[in-house]
Design a protein around this motif. Structure first.
Motif, PDB file in Angstrom:
ATOM      1  N   GLU A 233     -48.165 -30.029 -38.165  1.00 11.58           N
ATOM      2  CA  GLU A 233     -48.635 -31.182 -38.925  1.00 11.58           C
ATOM      3  C   GLU A 233     -49.946 -31.723 -38.366  1.00 11.58           C
ATOM      4  O   GLU A 233     -50.837 -32.129 -39.118  1.00 11.58           O
ATOM      5  CB  GLU A 233     -47.561 -32.271 -38.939  1.00 11.58           C
ATOM      6  CG  GLU A 233     -46.333 -31.899 -39.757  1.00 11.58           C
ATOM      7  CD  GLU A 233     -45.295 -33.007 -39.800  1.00 11.58           C
ATOM      8  OE1 GLU A 233     -45.555 -34.086 -39.212  1.00 11.58           O
ATOM      9  OE2 GLU A 233     -44.234 -32.801 -40.415  1.00 11.58           O
ATOM     10  N   LYS A 234     -50.073 -31.726 -37.049  1.00 12.76           N
ATOM     11  CA  LYS A 234     -51.303 -32.220 -36.427  1.00 12.76           C
ATOM     12  C   LYS A 234     -52.480 -31.304 -36.742  1.00 12.76           C
ATOM     13  O   LYS A 234     -53.585 -31.773 -37.046  1.00 12.76           O
ATOM     14  CB  LYS A 234     -51.109 -32.347 -34.914  1.00 12.76           C
ATOM     15  CG  LYS A 234     -52.356 -32.767 -34.142  1.00 12.76           C
ATOM     16  CD  LYS A 234     -52.906 -34.109 -34.614  1.00 12.76           C
ATOM     17  CE  LYS A 234     -51.997 -35.255 -34.265  1.00 12.76           C
ATOM     18  NZ  LYS A 234     -52.616 -36.576 -34.608  1.00 12.76           N
ATOM     19  N   TYR A 235     -52.258 -29.991 -36.671  1.00 12.02           N
ATOM     20  CA  TYR A 235     -53.339 -29.051 -36.994  1.00 12.02           C
ATOM     21  C   TYR A 235     -53.796 -29.263 -38.435  1.00 12.02           C
ATOM     22  O   TYR A 235     -54.996 -29.350 -38.711  1.00 12.02           O
ATOM     23  CB  TYR A 235     -52.870 -27.608 -36.803  1.00 12.02           C
ATOM     24  CG  TYR A 235     -53.949 -26.584 -37.112  1.00 12.02           C
ATOM     25  CD1 TYR A 235     -54.707 -26.014 -36.093  1.00 12.02           C
ATOM     26  CD2 TYR A 235     -54.230 -26.200 -38.421  1.00 12.02           C
ATOM     27  CE1 TYR A 235     -55.709 -25.095 -36.368  1.00 12.02           C
ATOM     28  CE2 TYR A 235     -55.230 -25.288 -38.712  1.00 12.02           C
ATOM     29  CZ  TYR A 235     -55.964 -24.735 -37.681  1.00 12.02           C
ATOM     30  OH  TYR A 235     -56.966 -23.833 -37.969  1.00 12.02           O
ATOM     31  N   GLN A 236     -52.861 -29.337 -39.361  1.00  8.44           N
ATOM     32  CA  GLN A 236     -53.224 -29.489 -40.767  1.00  8.44           C
ATOM     33  C   GLN A 236     -53.908 -30.827 -41.022  1.00  8.44           C
ATOM     34  O   GLN A 236     -54.847 -30.912 -41.820  1.00  8.44           O
ATOM     35  CB  GLN A 236     -51.977 -29.339 -41.637  1.00  8.44           C
ATOM     36  CG  GLN A 236     -51.409 -27.926 -41.608  1.00  8.44           C
ATOM     37  CD  GLN A 236     -50.155 -27.774 -42.439  1.00  8.44           C
ATOM     38  OE1 GLN A 236     -49.338 -28.692 -42.531  1.00  8.44           O
ATOM     39  NE2 GLN A 236     -49.987 -26.611 -43.051  1.00  8.44           N
TER      40      GLN A 236
ATOM     41  N   LEU B 110     -61.593 -32.768 -41.578  1.00  5.68           N
ATOM     42  CA  LEU B 110     -62.936 -32.414 -41.119  1.00  5.68           C
ATOM     43  C   LEU B 110     -63.975 -32.890 -42.136  1.00  5.68           C
ATOM     44  O   LEU B 110     -63.784 -32.761 -43.342  1.00  5.68           O
ATOM     45  CB  LEU B 110     -63.051 -30.900 -40.923  1.00  5.68           C
ATOM     46  CG  LEU B 110     -62.172 -30.294 -39.820  1.00  5.68           C
ATOM     47  CD1 LEU B 110     -62.333 -28.779 -39.789  1.00  5.68           C
ATOM     48  CD2 LEU B 110     -62.504 -30.895 -38.461  1.00  5.68           C
ATOM     49  N   ARG B 111     -65.084 -33.426 -41.638  1.00 10.88           N
ATOM     50  CA  ARG B 111     -66.112 -34.014 -42.503  1.00 10.88           C
ATOM     51  C   ARG B 111     -67.238 -33.017 -42.775  1.00 10.88           C
ATOM     52  O   ARG B 111     -67.602 -32.218 -41.923  1.00 10.88           O
ATOM     53  CB  ARG B 111     -66.693 -35.268 -41.859  1.00 10.88           C
ATOM     54  CG  ARG B 111     -65.679 -36.368 -41.578  1.00 10.88           C
ATOM     55  CD  ARG B 111     -66.329 -37.478 -40.785  1.00 10.88           C
ATOM     56  NE  ARG B 111     -66.893 -36.958 -39.534  1.00 10.88           N
ATOM     57  CZ  ARG B 111     -67.764 -37.621 -38.776  1.00 10.88           C
ATOM     58  NH1 ARG B 111     -68.183 -38.817 -39.152  1.00 10.88           N
ATOM     59  NH2 ARG B 111     -68.220 -37.094 -37.657  1.00 10.88           N
TER      60      ARG B 111
ATOM     61  N   ASP C 162     -53.827 -23.731 -44.640  1.00  7.52           N
ATOM     62  CA  ASP C 162     -52.827 -22.827 -45.210  1.00  7.52           C
ATOM     63  C   ASP C 162     -52.541 -21.629 -44.310  1.00  7.52           C
ATOM     64  O   ASP C 162     -51.406 -21.133 -44.267  1.00  7.52           O
ATOM     65  CB  ASP C 162     -53.289 -22.330 -46.585  1.00  7.52           C
ATOM     66  CG  ASP C 162     -53.264 -23.421 -47.642  1.00  7.52           C
ATOM     67  OD1 ASP C 162     -52.663 -24.483 -47.381  1.00  7.52           O
ATOM     68  OD2 ASP C 162     -53.852 -23.215 -48.725  1.00  7.52           O
ATOM     69  N   GLU C 163     -53.554 -21.151 -43.611  1.00  4.42           N
ATOM     70  CA  GLU C 163     -53.383 -19.937 -42.813  1.00  4.42           C
ATOM     71  C   GLU C 163     -52.887 -20.206 -41.396  1.00  4.42           C
ATOM     72  O   GLU C 163     -52.564 -19.266 -40.667  1.00  4.42           O
ATOM     73  CB  GLU C 163     -54.710 -19.166 -42.745  1.00  4.42           C
ATOM     74  CG  GLU C 163     -55.134 -18.565 -44.074  1.00  4.42           C
ATOM     75  CD  GLU C 163     -56.367 -17.690 -43.948  1.00  4.42           C
ATOM     76  OE1 GLU C 163     -57.053 -17.767 -42.894  1.00  4.42           O
ATOM     77  OE2 GLU C 163     -56.645 -16.936 -44.891  1.00  4.42           O
ATOM     78  N   TYR C 164     -52.799 -21.464 -41.005  1.00  4.61           N
ATOM     79  CA  TYR C 164     -52.370 -21.769 -39.641  1.00  4.61           C
ATOM     80  C   TYR C 164     -50.924 -21.348 -39.426  1.00  4.61           C
ATOM     81  O   TYR C 164     -50.048 -21.621 -40.250  1.00  4.61           O
ATOM     82  CB  TYR C 164     -52.515 -23.258 -39.351  1.00  4.61           C
ATOM     83  CG  TYR C 164     -51.997 -23.638 -37.986  1.00  4.61           C
ATOM     84  CD1 TYR C 164     -52.669 -23.235 -36.836  1.00  4.61           C
ATOM     85  CD2 TYR C 164     -50.829 -24.384 -37.839  1.00  4.61           C
ATOM     86  CE1 TYR C 164     -52.195 -23.564 -35.573  1.00  4.61           C
ATOM     87  CE2 TYR C 164     -50.355 -24.723 -36.584  1.00  4.61           C
ATOM     88  CZ  TYR C 164     -51.039 -24.306 -35.455  1.00  4.61           C
ATOM     89  OH  TYR C 164     -50.559 -24.631 -34.208  1.00  4.61           O
TER      90      TYR C 164
ATOM     91  N   CYS D 276     -57.773 -26.400 -30.025  1.00  4.09           N
ATOM     92  CA  CYS D 276     -58.012 -27.118 -28.766  1.00  4.09           C
ATOM     93  C   CYS D 276     -57.853 -28.621 -28.963  1.00  4.09           C
ATOM     94  O   CYS D 276     -57.288 -29.314 -28.104  1.00  4.09           O
ATOM     95  CB  CYS D 276     -59.406 -26.800 -28.234  1.00  4.09           C
ATOM     96  SG  CYS D 276     -59.567 -25.163 -27.486  1.00  4.09           S
ATOM     97  N   GLU D 277     -58.340 -29.126 -30.081  1.00  7.27           N
ATOM     98  CA  GLU D 277     -58.205 -30.550 -30.373  1.00  7.27           C
ATOM     99  C   GLU D 277     -56.733 -30.931 -30.505  1.00  7.27           C
ATOM    100  O   GLU D 277     -56.294 -31.967 -29.989  1.00  7.27           O
ATOM    101  CB  GLU D 277     -58.957 -30.892 -31.660  1.00  7.27           C
ATOM    102  CG  GLU D 277     -58.837 -32.343 -32.105  1.00  7.27           C
ATOM    103  CD  GLU D 277     -59.590 -33.316 -31.218  1.00  7.27           C
ATOM    104  OE1 GLU D 277     -59.335 -34.532 -31.333  1.00  7.27           O
ATOM    105  OE2 GLU D 277     -60.426 -32.867 -30.406  1.00  7.27           O
TER     106      GLU D 277
END
Length: 306
Positions: free
Chosen positions: A154-157, A163-164, A219-221, A276-277
């Motif tokens: 959930e955090k990755y998505q 992202l801006r 979607d690919e994560y 990494c974030e």
């Protein structure tokens, strides 16, 4: 049992209501075979455990015999592929894994493996609570366990979709990527890398392509493939960064194929930066997160393309 009706796998489970539960696969069991029912339709329902399978059938009992069902006894894929091999009528796979991090990872991993082996019709039914046994408990007013969020996924998505977009300036691209990498500003590095990727794919529709790439990242994560501590992910990021920098220093005119390859490397860099974030945010103490939110942004954070 196997295709000839011979017992191949057995399990022991405690019946105690209090204390620690006991579960074990008996020695000598063959994980290629598992608790299952095979019907005449082409649909196979896949569960983690027999209790989940039986609970689902209790909840959805109408004409259940015509379909096929199998319990993996965990997340073993062997039993699923043995069933598919021995029952050629099965062409549609429905994954019914738990609604928690382990179940989500298992479903995505098994989906990818099935696709790699030519099975295209793969879907998932998600229990409302942690699993279908917990759904059954809730239906009958018994204390139940709720679904468990997959915090990493959930955090990755969340980060990827947030992202801006900045208008890409090719003359400043290399410098922007270099500075954000050196400063460890993963989110901004991901933004610059993804903008640059969109630029190399479609200069005339850069903004639209950027939005598509954000969705593609989300979607690919695959969290099941995103293992290791922050230091390991920083190593992956460094490798991706070095590849991108070598590529961007190429000043000759590029063929279409070369531009696509550059875009892929930048996309990979963005993916590594987001990972990494995520790792940094999930592993940082709450106090440090609160302090970071109150800090004044550095000069690099104000940099934009254009």
């Amino acid at each position: 049992m196997d295709e000839n009706g011979a017992p191949r796998q057995a399990h022991l489970r405690s019946t105690n209501s209090f204390g620690k539960a006991f579960r074990i696969t008996c020695e000598g069991s063959d994980t290629r075979y598992s608790f299952a029912h095979f019907g005449e339709s082409g649909k196979l329902f896949v569960f983690e455990a027999p209790i989940d399978m039986l609970s689902y059938l209790t909840l959805h009992s109408e004409n259940w015999q015509k379909h096929s069902y199998i319990a993996m006894n965990g997340v073993y894929k062997n039993a699923v592929f043995t069933a598919l091999k021995n029952h050629c009528n099965l062409s549609e796979i429905v994954l019914c894994t738990d609604n928690d991090a382990g179940g989500i990872d298992a479903a995505e991993r098994l989906t990818d493996i099935l696709h790699e082996n030519g099975y295209e019709s793969v879907s998932r039914i998600i229990p409302k609570n942690k699993d279908f046994n917990e759904d059954l408990k809730q239906l009958h007013g018994v204390e139940f366990l709720s679904a468990v969020p997959h915090f990493r996924k959930e955090k990755y998505q969340e980060i990827a979709l947030d992202l801006r977009y900045f208008k890409c300036n090719p003359d400043r691209m290399l410098n922007r990527i270099s500075k954000t990498f050196q400063n460890g500003q993963y989110r901004y590095l991901a933004e610059y890398a993804l903008v640059a990727s969109a630029f190399f794919i479609s200069k005339s529709a850069e903004n639209t392509m950027f939005e598509k790439l954000k969705i593609k990242l989300s979607d690919e994560y695959r969290a099941y493939a995103d293992k290791g501590k922050l230091c390991a992910k920083q190593d992956n990021l460094k490798s991706a960064y070095q590849s991108v920098m070598r590529d961007l220093r190429y000043t000759q005119s590029r063929t279409k194929e070369q531009m696509i390859q550059t875009a892929k490397q930048l996309y990979q860099l963005a993916d590594c930066a987001v990972k990494c974030e995520v790792e940094q945010e999930l592993s940082a103490p709450q106090l440090m997160q609160e302090e970071t939110q109150t800090e004044e942004p550095s000069e690099v954070l104000h940099m934009e393309y254009g």
